[in-house]
Each structure stands twice: as structure tokens, then as C-alpha cells.
Design an enzyme around this catalytic site. Structure first.
Site, PDB file in Angstrom:
ATOM      1  N   CYS A 104       0.864  -1.179   0.000  1.00  0.00           N
ATOM      2  CA  CYS A 104       0.000   0.000   0.000  1.00  0.00           C
ATOM      3  C   CYS A 104       0.901   1.230   0.000  1.00  0.00           C
ATOM      4  O   CYS A 104       1.886   1.254  -0.729  1.00  0.00           O
ATOM      5  CB  CYS A 104      -0.958  -0.030   1.192  1.00  0.00           C
ATOM      6  SG  CYS A 104      -0.143  -0.158   2.802  1.00  0.00           S
ATOM      7  N   ALA A 105       0.612   2.223   0.801  1.00  0.00           N
ATOM      8  CA  ALA A 105       1.460   3.411   0.874  1.00  0.00           C
ATOM      9  C   ALA A 105       2.573   3.221   1.905  1.00  0.00           C
ATOM     10  O   ALA A 105       3.739   3.481   1.629  1.00  0.00           O
ATOM     11  CB  ALA A 105       0.631   4.653   1.207  1.00  0.00           C
TER      12      ALA A 105
END
Length: 146
Positions: A104-105
Site C-alpha cells: 500500500c502506501a
């Protein structure tokens, strides 16, 4: 689109495999930048990079070779039928035998998505804990596929 998202949410409420099954399955593999770089440069059909960020987040940067299965807006995606999944995402539903590597981030949603995937019978999983932030910090945006 709303019908499809409702299907994902409904699927989330009734996982096909008990969460206790995940405890007895294969350990989650941890990936680092070099591991992911190799997968991007030399994609493997038995390993799939899964970006769990929301589609709007991909506007800033999309990792080469990765597919997007957003955790927040489609948490039950892997419980959908093959047809429902492909209608919603426009790519083939991952096979339970494939290794799914989540990112993800920053890594938090990737871990949650990995646990959820295990609850749906995907026992061959991995997490890129550094995720996009680590990828970009190490020059990953310049890495090209074969």
C-alpha cells in the site's frame, strides 16, 4: 459499480474460510525493496503484486506490473465469484495457488489485506512492508519491466 461494491461488502461479512485456518497455514513472507524490484523486472506468473490503495491514490504513482484490489472500497473482493471479480476489476481473479504480495502506501493496509486474503483461502501470501514509500525512496519509480 455500487452493486459490485455491495457484493464485495457482502462477501466480507461471510468469509468462505474460517480465520482460524490462517493460523495453521504457511507463514507470510516479508518482502524488501530488492525482492520487489526483481519481481517488477522479471514478473512471475505464479506471483502477483497487489496494490491495496484506493484508485485515486494510484494517480500519483502506480507500480509497474501490479494489480489494484483496493482494501477500503472492496474488502471482500477475493470472496467474489470469478465472473463478479472480473466484471468489477477487469482482470482475472487471482488463483488461490498464486502468491499474492500485498503493498500500500506505508504497509499497514497491506498487512490487513494479507490477513483478509488468508481468510478467503489464499494461503500463499507476502507483504512488502515498506510499500510505495520505500519503493519510491529507493528509486523504484525508474525500474522497468522486461
Amino acid at each position: 459499480m455500487f452493486r459490485s461494491l455491495n457484493l464485495c461488502r457482502t462477501a466480507l461479512k461471510s468469509p468462505s474460510t474460517a480465520l482460524t485456518r490462517t493460523m495453521a497455514s504457511k507463514a507470510t513472507r516479508s518482502y524488501n525493496f530488492q525482492d520487489i524490484k526483481r519481481l517488477v523486472e522479471h514478473p512471475q506468473k505464479d506471483t502477483l503484486l497487489v496494490d491495496v490503495r484506493e484508485p485515486k491514490e494510484l494517480q500519483a504513482y502506480k507500480m509497474p506490473t501490479a494489480v489494484n484490489i483496493p482494501l477500503q472500497s472492496a474488502p471482500g473482493a477475493l470472496a467474489l465469484s470469478k465472473t463478479e471479480f472480473e466484471d468489477l476489476f477487469h482482470f482475472p481473479k487471482p488463483q488461490p495457488s498464486q502468491e499474492l504480495v500485498f503493498f500500500c502506501a506505508k504497509g499497514l493496509r497491506a498487512k490487513a489485506a494479507e490477513e483478509l486474503a488468508r481468510s478467503y483461502g489464499y494461503d500463499n501470501t507476502g507483504v512488502y512492508e515498506g510499500s510505495i514509500n520505500d519503493w519510491l525512496a529507493n528509486g523504484g519509480e525508474k525500474v522497468k519491466t522486461e
